[in-house]
Structure formats: C-alpha cells, structure tokens
Design a protein around this motif. Structure first.
Motif, PDB file in Angstrom:
ATOM      1  N   SER A   1      -6.707  -1.420  -0.426  1.00 25.85           N
ATOM      2  CA  SER A   1      -6.307  -2.596   0.367  1.00 25.85           C
ATOM      3  C   SER A   1      -4.827  -2.552   0.703  1.00 25.85           C
ATOM      4  O   SER A   1      -4.428  -2.857   1.825  1.00 25.85           O
ATOM      5  CB  SER A   1      -6.623  -3.885  -0.395  1.00 25.85           C
ATOM      6  OG  SER A   1      -7.992  -3.994  -0.636  1.00 25.85           O
ATOM      7  N   VAL A   2      -4.011  -2.175  -0.259  1.00 25.72           N
ATOM      8  CA  VAL A   2      -2.566  -2.078  -0.022  1.00 25.72           C
ATOM      9  C   VAL A   2      -2.276  -1.026   1.046  1.00 25.72           C
ATOM     10  O   VAL A   2      -1.461  -1.250   1.956  1.00 25.72           O
ATOM     11  CB  VAL A   2      -1.815  -1.753  -1.340  1.00 25.72           C
ATOM     12  CG1 VAL A   2      -0.367  -1.380  -1.078  1.00 25.72           C
ATOM     13  CG2 VAL A   2      -1.898  -2.937  -2.289  1.00 25.72           C
ATOM     14  N   ILE A   3      -2.966   0.116   0.959  1.00 23.24           N
ATOM     15  CA  ILE A   3      -2.766   1.176   1.954  1.00 23.24           C
ATOM     16  C   ILE A   3      -3.196   0.700   3.333  1.00 23.24           C
ATOM     17  O   ILE A   3      -2.520   0.965   4.338  1.00 23.24           O
ATOM     18  CB  ILE A   3      -3.526   2.450   1.527  1.00 23.24           C
ATOM     19  CG1 ILE A   3      -2.859   3.040   0.279  1.00 23.24           C
ATOM     20  CG2 ILE A   3      -3.567   3.479   2.657  1.00 23.24           C
ATOM     21  CD1 ILE A   3      -3.642   4.144  -0.383  1.00 23.24           C
TER      22      ILE A   3
ATOM     23  N   ALA B   1     -12.155  -1.547  -9.437  1.00 23.97           N
ATOM     24  CA  ALA B   1     -11.404  -2.677  -8.888  1.00 23.97           C
ATOM     25  C   ALA B   1      -9.964  -2.266  -8.565  1.00 23.97           C
ATOM     26  O   ALA B   1      -9.405  -2.665  -7.537  1.00 23.97           O
ATOM     27  CB  ALA B   1     -11.415  -3.851  -9.868  1.00 23.97           C
ATOM     28  N   GLY B   2      -9.353  -1.447  -9.428  1.00 22.29           N
ATOM     29  CA  GLY B   2      -7.991  -0.976  -9.177  1.00 22.29           C
ATOM     30  C   GLY B   2      -7.913  -0.090  -7.951  1.00 22.29           C
ATOM     31  O   GLY B   2      -6.984  -0.207  -7.132  1.00 22.29           O
ATOM     32  N   LEU B   3      -8.889   0.814  -7.781  1.00 23.02           N
ATOM     33  CA  LEU B   3      -8.911   1.684  -6.604  1.00 23.02           C
ATOM     34  C   LEU B   3      -9.137   0.871  -5.321  1.00 23.02           C
ATOM     35  O   LEU B   3      -8.541   1.169  -4.282  1.00 23.02           O
ATOM     36  CB  LEU B   3      -9.987   2.756  -6.755  1.00 23.02           C
ATOM     37  CG  LEU B   3      -9.701   3.822  -7.814  1.00 23.02           C
ATOM     38  CD1 LEU B   3     -10.917   4.725  -8.008  1.00 23.02           C
ATOM     39  CD2 LEU B   3      -8.461   4.628  -7.450  1.00 23.02           C
ATOM     40  N   ALA B   4      -9.984  -0.149  -5.397  1.00 17.80           N
ATOM     41  CA  ALA B   4     -10.198  -1.016  -4.236  1.00 17.80           C
ATOM     42  C   ALA B   4      -8.917  -1.765  -3.882  1.00 17.80           C
ATOM     43  O   ALA B   4      -8.587  -1.920  -2.697  1.00 17.80           O
ATOM     44  CB  ALA B   4     -11.332  -1.997  -4.510  1.00 17.80           C
ATOM     45  N   SER B   5      -8.177  -2.204  -4.875  1.00 17.92           N
ATOM     46  CA  SER B   5      -6.901  -2.885  -4.626  1.00 17.92           C
ATOM     47  C   SER B   5      -5.893  -1.934  -4.002  1.00 17.92           C
ATOM     48  O   SER B   5      -5.166  -2.305  -3.068  1.00 17.92           O
ATOM     49  CB  SER B   5      -6.332  -3.455  -5.925  1.00 17.92           C
ATOM     50  OG  SER B   5      -7.196  -4.427  -6.449  1.00 17.92           O
ATOM     51  N   LEU B   6      -5.837  -0.713  -4.496  1.00 13.87           N
ATOM     52  CA  LEU B   6      -4.936   0.291  -3.934  1.00 13.87           C
ATOM     53  C   LEU B   6      -5.299   0.582  -2.477  1.00 13.87           C
ATOM     54  O   LEU B   6      -4.416   0.674  -1.619  1.00 13.87           O
ATOM     55  CB  LEU B   6      -4.975   1.571  -4.764  1.00 13.87           C
ATOM     56  CG  LEU B   6      -4.105   2.724  -4.271  1.00 13.87           C
ATOM     57  CD1 LEU B   6      -2.633   2.330  -4.295  1.00 13.87           C
ATOM     58  CD2 LEU B   6      -4.349   3.967  -5.104  1.00 13.87           C
TER      59      LEU B   6
ATOM     60  N   VAL C   1      -3.226  -2.398   4.478  1.00  9.78           N
ATOM     61  CA  VAL C   1      -2.230  -3.350   4.972  1.00  9.78           C
ATOM     62  C   VAL C   1      -1.006  -2.604   5.472  1.00  9.78           C
ATOM     63  O   VAL C   1      -0.475  -2.899   6.546  1.00  9.78           O
ATOM     64  CB  VAL C   1      -1.856  -4.375   3.870  1.00  9.78           C
ATOM     65  CG1 VAL C   1      -0.622  -5.168   4.264  1.00  9.78           C
ATOM     66  CG2 VAL C   1      -3.020  -5.310   3.596  1.00  9.78           C
ATOM     67  N   TRP C   2      -0.548  -1.631   4.709  1.00 12.09           N
ATOM     68  CA  TRP C   2       0.627  -0.851   5.108  1.00 12.09           C
ATOM     69  C   TRP C   2       0.396  -0.148   6.448  1.00 12.09           C
ATOM     70  O   TRP C   2       1.236  -0.213   7.339  1.00 12.09           O
ATOM     71  CB  TRP C   2       0.968   0.179   4.022  1.00 12.09           C
ATOM     72  CG  TRP C   2       2.117   1.042   4.400  1.00 12.09           C
ATOM     73  CD1 TRP C   2       2.073   2.294   4.938  1.00 12.09           C
ATOM     74  CD2 TRP C   2       3.496   0.702   4.326  1.00 12.09           C
ATOM     75  NE1 TRP C   2       3.324   2.759   5.191  1.00 12.09           N
ATOM     76  CE2 TRP C   2       4.232   1.796   4.825  1.00 12.09           C
ATOM     77  CE3 TRP C   2       4.172  -0.426   3.885  1.00 12.09           C
ATOM     78  CZ2 TRP C   2       5.607   1.793   4.883  1.00 12.09           C
ATOM     79  CZ3 TRP C   2       5.550  -0.418   3.938  1.00 12.09           C
ATOM     80  CH2 TRP C   2       6.253   0.667   4.433  1.00 12.09           C
ATOM     81  N   THR C   3      -0.739   0.516   6.594  1.00  9.14           N
ATOM     82  CA  THR C   3      -0.996   1.222   7.851  1.00  9.14           C
ATOM     83  C   THR C   3      -1.176   0.244   9.006  1.00  9.14           C
ATOM     84  O   THR C   3      -0.746   0.520  10.128  1.00  9.14           O
ATOM     85  CB  THR C   3      -2.225   2.144   7.740  1.00  9.14           C
ATOM     86  OG1 THR C   3      -3.360   1.375   7.336  1.00  9.14           O
ATOM     87  CG2 THR C   3      -1.986   3.269   6.754  1.00  9.14           C
ATOM     88  N   GLY C   4      -1.783  -0.884   8.751  1.00 19.26           N
ATOM     89  CA  GLY C   4      -1.924  -1.896   9.803  1.00 19.26           C
ATOM     90  C   GLY C   4      -0.580  -2.415  10.281  1.00 19.26           C
ATOM     91  O   GLY C   4      -0.344  -2.561  11.486  1.00 19.26           O
ATOM     92  N   LEU C   5       0.312  -2.695   9.349  1.00 18.27           N
ATOM     93  CA  LEU C   5       1.651  -3.162   9.735  1.00 18.27           C
ATOM     94  C   LEU C   5       2.422  -2.062  10.468  1.00 18.27           C
ATOM     95  O   LEU C   5       3.142  -2.340  11.438  1.00 18.27           O
ATOM     96  CB  LEU C   5       2.428  -3.623   8.503  1.00 18.27           C
ATOM     97  CG  LEU C   5       1.941  -4.926   7.860  1.00 18.27           C
ATOM     98  CD1 LEU C   5       2.669  -5.176   6.539  1.00 18.27           C
ATOM     99  CD2 LEU C   5       2.126  -6.090   8.809  1.00 18.27           C
ATOM    100  N   ALA C   6       2.273  -0.805  10.024  1.00 12.08           N
ATOM    101  CA  ALA C   6       2.958   0.301  10.691  1.00 12.08           C
ATOM    102  C   ALA C   6       2.457   0.466  12.128  1.00 12.08           C
ATOM    103  O   ALA C   6       3.261   0.664  13.057  1.00 12.08           O
ATOM    104  CB  ALA C   6       2.758   1.590   9.906  1.00 12.08           C
ATOM    105  N   LEU C   7       1.153   0.372  12.334  1.00 13.39           N
ATOM    106  CA  LEU C   7       0.601   0.465  13.691  1.00 13.39           C
ATOM    107  C   LEU C   7       1.081  -0.689  14.563  1.00 13.39           C
ATOM    108  O   LEU C   7       1.431  -0.495  15.738  1.00 13.39           O
ATOM    109  CB  LEU C   7      -0.926   0.491  13.642  1.00 13.39           C
ATOM    110  CG  LEU C   7      -1.556   1.797  13.166  1.00 13.39           C
ATOM    111  CD1 LEU C   7      -3.050   1.602  12.945  1.00 13.39           C
ATOM    112  CD2 LEU C   7      -1.310   2.893  14.180  1.00 13.39           C
ATOM    113  N   ALA C   8       1.098  -1.885  14.021  1.00 12.20           N
ATOM    114  CA  ALA C   8       1.556  -3.048  14.791  1.00 12.20           C
ATOM    115  C   ALA C   8       3.027  -2.887  15.183  1.00 12.20           C
ATOM    116  O   ALA C   8       3.416  -3.195  16.311  1.00 12.20           O
ATOM    117  CB  ALA C   8       1.353  -4.322  13.975  1.00 12.20           C
ATOM    118  N   TYR C   9       3.827  -2.392  14.271  1.00 10.79           N
ATOM    119  CA  TYR C   9       5.251  -2.173  14.544  1.00 10.79           C
ATOM    120  C   TYR C   9       5.432  -1.127  15.644  1.00 10.79           C
ATOM    121  O   TYR C   9       6.224  -1.314  16.570  1.00 10.79           O
ATOM    122  CB  TYR C   9       5.956  -1.750  13.254  1.00 10.79           C
ATOM    123  CG  TYR C   9       7.427  -1.506  13.409  1.00 10.79           C
ATOM    124  CD1 TYR C   9       8.309  -2.555  13.645  1.00 10.79           C
ATOM    125  CD2 TYR C   9       7.939  -0.213  13.333  1.00 10.79           C
ATOM    126  CE1 TYR C   9       9.666  -2.320  13.793  1.00 10.79           C
ATOM    127  CE2 TYR C   9       9.295   0.018  13.480  1.00 10.79           C
ATOM    128  CZ  TYR C   9      10.157  -1.039  13.710  1.00 10.79           C
ATOM    129  OH  TYR C   9      11.492  -0.807  13.856  1.00 10.79           O
TER     130      TYR C   9
END
Length: 131
Positions: free
Chosen positions: A100-102, A93-98, A104-112
């Motif tokens: 997910s965070v990665i 569960a912790g690895l899946a959460s990590l 989201v970060w890459t998605g926001l970076a691509l959008a930017y």
C-alpha cells in the motif's frame, strides 16, 4: 470483588489472560473474559458472568455460543490485523501494508509528473503564442 473473579477463573482453569468489565453501581453480574490464547485469537475466549449478590456463576459463554454473525465480525477484526493467524498472518498483513505504501508513493509520483508536464505544456504554448 476478588472472590467473584476467583470464582470466574475456576471455570477456565488454563486461562492466560483475564479481563474484568467493571460493573456499574446497579449491576447484577460481573463479566469476566478469560483468554486461553495469545490475545489475538477470539475463538479461545470465554466470558463468565458471576452474580454479584450470590457469588455463583450465572452464565458461561464460550466463543462458540456467539451468533454466527458475531463470530465472523469478531474474527474479521483479528484477521484484518493478522493476529488470528499468528506470525504468518502478521507477515501477510505487513506485506500488504508495504504494498500500500509503495502504491501511494508511485501514485503521488505519477501525479507530480503529470502536473509538471501540464505546466510545461502551458508555458510552451504561451511562448509559442507570443512569437
């Protein structure tokens, strides 16, 4: 009240956690949940109902007595958080959460980056059109 809880506790002698649902004023039974696990294993819980008037056990409901749908719903809640599988489940569960965070970060970076690229193209078209 403590006498009723003691009667319920005798039904599952190896309990580790005891939870009491405080009854309303007109309640006929006291519901006590006894857990023999670590709190994240619903299959190790038993609910004991004690008649308030007589002090006798009116029902003992182990996890296995629940309907199949209810068992799955309760288990899925603990599988979702990783609690049902112990350390291994919590690690997954912790690895899946990590992950997910990665994501989201890459998605926001691509959008930017795409936003900056489109703004730069508009600016260069204006400059080229003005010449």
């Amino acid at each position: 009240m403590s006498e009723l809880i003691a009667v319920a506790a005798q039904q599952v002698p190896d309990w580790r956690t005891l939870s009491v649902a405080i009854p309303g004023g007109d309640a006929e039974v006291l519901s006590v949940t006894l857990d023999t696990g670590n709190g994240g294993q619903p299959q190790r819980r038993t609910t004991v109902e004690v008649d308030i008037a007589t002090g006798e056990v009116s029902a003992v409901k182990p996890f296995s007595s629940l309907s199949t749908g209810r068992q799955w719903r309760v288990l899925l809640r603990f599988l979702h958080t990783g609690e049902a599988l112990g350390v291994v489940g919590q690690t997954i569960a912790g690895l899946a959460s990590l992950a997910s965070v990665i994501m989201v970060w890459t998605g926001l970076a691509l959008a930017y980056r795409r936003l900056l690229r489109s703004l730069t193209k508009r600016k260069s078209k204006r400059v080229a059109g003005a010449s």
